[in-house]
Design a protein around this motif. Structure first.
Motif, PDB file in Angstrom:
ATOM      1  N   GLY A 225      -1.669  10.006  18.121  1.00 53.01           N
ATOM      2  CA  GLY A 225      -0.454  10.705  18.527  1.00 53.01           C
ATOM      3  C   GLY A 225       0.800  10.058  17.969  1.00 53.01           C
ATOM      4  O   GLY A 225       1.713  10.746  17.518  1.00 53.01           O
ATOM      5  N   ALA A 226       0.846   8.734  17.978  1.00 55.56           N
ATOM      6  CA  ALA A 226       2.012   8.026  17.428  1.00 55.56           C
ATOM      7  C   ALA A 226       2.161   8.316  15.940  1.00 55.56           C
ATOM      8  O   ALA A 226       3.266   8.592  15.460  1.00 55.56           O
ATOM      9  CB  ALA A 226       1.887   6.526  17.669  1.00 55.56           C
ATOM     10  N   ALA A 227       1.044   8.264  15.216  1.00 55.18           N
ATOM     11  CA  ALA A 227       1.096   8.542  13.777  1.00 55.18           C
ATOM     12  C   ALA A 227       1.583   9.968  13.526  1.00 55.18           C
ATOM     13  O   ALA A 227       2.424  10.212  12.661  1.00 55.18           O
ATOM     14  CB  ALA A 227      -0.275   8.313  13.150  1.00 55.18           C
ATOM     15  N   ARG A 228       1.066  10.909  14.317  1.00 54.19           N
ATOM     16  CA  ARG A 228       1.443  12.311  14.155  1.00 54.19           C
ATOM     17  C   ARG A 228       2.924  12.532  14.485  1.00 54.19           C
ATOM     18  O   ARG A 228       3.667  13.123  13.698  1.00 54.19           O
ATOM     19  CB  ARG A 228       0.569  13.197  15.040  1.00 54.19           C
ATOM     20  CG  ARG A 228       0.802  14.693  14.848  1.00 54.19           C
ATOM     21  CD  ARG A 228       0.040  15.544  15.864  1.00 54.19           C
ATOM     22  NE  ARG A 228       0.613  15.392  17.199  1.00 54.19           N
ATOM     23  CZ  ARG A 228       0.065  14.686  18.187  1.00 54.19           C
ATOM     24  NH1 ARG A 228      -1.080  14.066  18.027  1.00 54.19           N
ATOM     25  NH2 ARG A 228       0.659  14.589  19.356  1.00 54.19           N
TER      26      ARG A 228
ATOM     27  N   GLY B 110      -5.966   5.836  11.292  1.00 49.66           N
ATOM     28  CA  GLY B 110      -5.612   5.795   9.878  1.00 49.66           C
ATOM     29  C   GLY B 110      -5.882   7.110   9.204  1.00 49.66           C
ATOM     30  O   GLY B 110      -6.066   8.142   9.856  1.00 49.66           O
ATOM     31  N   PRO B 111      -5.957   7.051   7.900  1.00 51.62           N
ATOM     32  CA  PRO B 111      -6.169   8.264   7.119  1.00 51.62           C
ATOM     33  C   PRO B 111      -7.487   8.946   7.481  1.00 51.62           C
ATOM     34  O   PRO B 111      -8.446   8.295   7.889  1.00 51.62           O
ATOM     35  CB  PRO B 111      -6.209   7.755   5.670  1.00 51.62           C
ATOM     36  CG  PRO B 111      -5.742   6.346   5.704  1.00 51.62           C
ATOM     37  CD  PRO B 111      -5.870   5.850   7.087  1.00 51.62           C
TER      38      PRO B 111
ATOM     39  N   GLN C  28       0.802  -1.217   0.000  1.00 51.20           N
ATOM     40  CA  GLN C  28       0.000   0.000   0.000  1.00 51.20           C
ATOM     41  C   GLN C  28       0.841   1.277   0.000  1.00 51.20           C
ATOM     42  O   GLN C  28       0.300   2.363  -0.133  1.00 51.20           O
ATOM     43  CB  GLN C  28      -0.941   0.021   1.216  1.00 51.20           C
ATOM     44  CG  GLN C  28      -2.037  -1.006   1.154  1.00 51.20           C
ATOM     45  CD  GLN C  28      -3.033  -0.863   2.294  1.00 51.20           C
ATOM     46  OE1 GLN C  28      -3.183   0.189   2.904  1.00 51.20           O
ATOM     47  NE2 GLN C  28      -3.724  -1.948   2.592  1.00 51.20           N
ATOM     48  N   GLY C  29       2.141   1.138   0.173  1.00 44.68           N
ATOM     49  CA  GLY C  29       2.987   2.324   0.263  1.00 44.68           C
ATOM     50  C   GLY C  29       2.704   3.117   1.517  1.00 44.68           C
ATOM     51  O   GLY C  29       2.834   4.337   1.545  1.00 44.68           O
ATOM     52  N   ALA C  30       2.298   2.413   2.573  1.00 44.21           N
ATOM     53  CA  ALA C  30       1.908   3.060   3.826  1.00 44.21           C
ATOM     54  C   ALA C  30       2.978   2.852   4.896  1.00 44.21           C
ATOM     55  O   ALA C  30       3.812   1.958   4.792  1.00 44.21           O
ATOM     56  CB  ALA C  30       0.575   2.490   4.304  1.00 44.21           C
TER      57      ALA C  30
ATOM     58  N   ALA D 217       3.565   8.925  10.339  1.00 39.77           N
ATOM     59  CA  ALA D 217       3.132   7.676   9.709  1.00 39.77           C
ATOM     60  C   ALA D 217       1.673   7.760   9.276  1.00 39.77           C
ATOM     61  O   ALA D 217       0.886   8.528   9.844  1.00 39.77           O
ATOM     62  CB  ALA D 217       3.303   6.517  10.684  1.00 39.77           C
ATOM     63  N   ARG D 218       1.307   6.950   8.310  1.00 43.10           N
ATOM     64  CA  ARG D 218      -0.086   6.898   7.863  1.00 43.10           C
ATOM     65  C   ARG D 218      -0.969   6.202   8.897  1.00 43.10           C
ATOM     66  O   ARG D 218      -2.106   6.587   9.103  1.00 43.10           O
ATOM     67  CB  ARG D 218      -0.166   6.163   6.531  1.00 43.10           C
ATOM     68  CG  ARG D 218      -1.574   6.100   5.992  1.00 43.10           C
ATOM     69  CD  ARG D 218      -1.595   5.594   4.574  1.00 43.10           C
ATOM     70  NE  ARG D 218      -2.942   5.710   4.050  1.00 43.10           N
ATOM     71  CZ  ARG D 218      -3.447   4.881   3.169  1.00 43.10           C
ATOM     72  NH1 ARG D 218      -2.728   3.887   2.713  1.00 43.10           N
ATOM     73  NH2 ARG D 218      -4.675   5.046   2.738  1.00 43.10           N
TER      74      ARG D 218
END
Length: 163
Positions: free
Chosen positions: A83-86, A119-120, A14-16, A90-91
Motif C-alpha cells: 500500500g505504501a509503494a502504491r 518490491g517489483p 538502482q534508480g529505485a 515507489a518501487r
C-alpha cells in the motif's frame, strides 16, 4: 546500527524509490532515511498508520484480514508495504507493525513485530521479530531490522533496474 546510508546509496544506484508505512515506529524509519544527505533522490514519503483503521483506509489492508488477525500479523505488514509503494508511487515499500508495549495487543506479546518489503512484480519479503526491552528499545530495534531487511532485498535485486 543499520546502514541507512548504504541503503540510500543502493537505491540511488538502482534508480529505485522507497516509501514507508509505519505503525509502532511512528515515523522513525522515515526520519532515519531522510537523515541521509541525498535521500530526496529516492525517498517518496510514507504513511504513519498508528490506528488500525488507517491501515485499511489509507493503505488498503483488507478489512477482513484486520478483523480476523488484528493489526500485528505478517500479512498486514505485507499489505501495508504494498500500500505504501502504491500510494506514494515507489518501487519498494517498507512496512512495520507490532507491539512496542507496555501492554500486549491483538493477543500478541510486547516485542512482537512484523516487517515487510514489497518490491517489483508483487514480490514481498517478510521478517518476524521478537524483541525485548523497554518500549524505546523495541522501536529502535524495529528500525534497525527494517533497514536491514530492505538492505538484504536490495542486495538480492542488484541486477534489476527500474525503467
Amino acid at each position: 546500527m543499520a546502514d541507512v546510508a548504504g541503503v540510500v546509496a543502493e537505491l540511488v544506484r538502482q534508480g529505485a524509490t522507497l516509501a514507508v508505512a509505519e505503525s509502532l515506529t511512528g515515523g522513525l524509519i522515515g526520519a532515519a532515511v531522510t537523515s541521509v544527505p541525498g535521500a530526496s533522490r529516492v525517498f517518496r514519503g510514507g504513511v504513519i498508520s498508528y490506528a488500525t483503521e488507517l491501515k485499511q483506509e489509507l493503505l488498503g489492508v483488507p478489512a477482513e484480514l484486520l478483523r480476523r488477525e488484528g493489526a500485528v500479523h505478517p500479512d498486514v505488514a505485507a499489505a501495508m508495504a504494498a500500500g505504501a509503494a502504491r500510494v506514494c508511487g515507489a518501487r519498494y515499500g517498507l512496512a512495520v507493525t507490532g507491539v512496542a508495549g507496555p501492554e500486549p495487543q491483538d493477543g500478541q506479546p510486547v516485542g512482537t513485530v512484523h516487517v515487510a518489503v514489497s518490491g517489483p512484480d508483487g514480490q514481498v519479503w517478510g521478517r518476524r521479530l521478537s524483541l525485548s526491552g523497554e518500549r524505546a528499545r523495541i522501536r529502535e530495534g524495529t528500525v534497525d531490522e527494517a533497514i536491514d531487511l530492505l538492505a538484504s532485498v536490495l542486495r538480492a535485486n542488484k541486477g534489476e533496474h527500474s525503467g
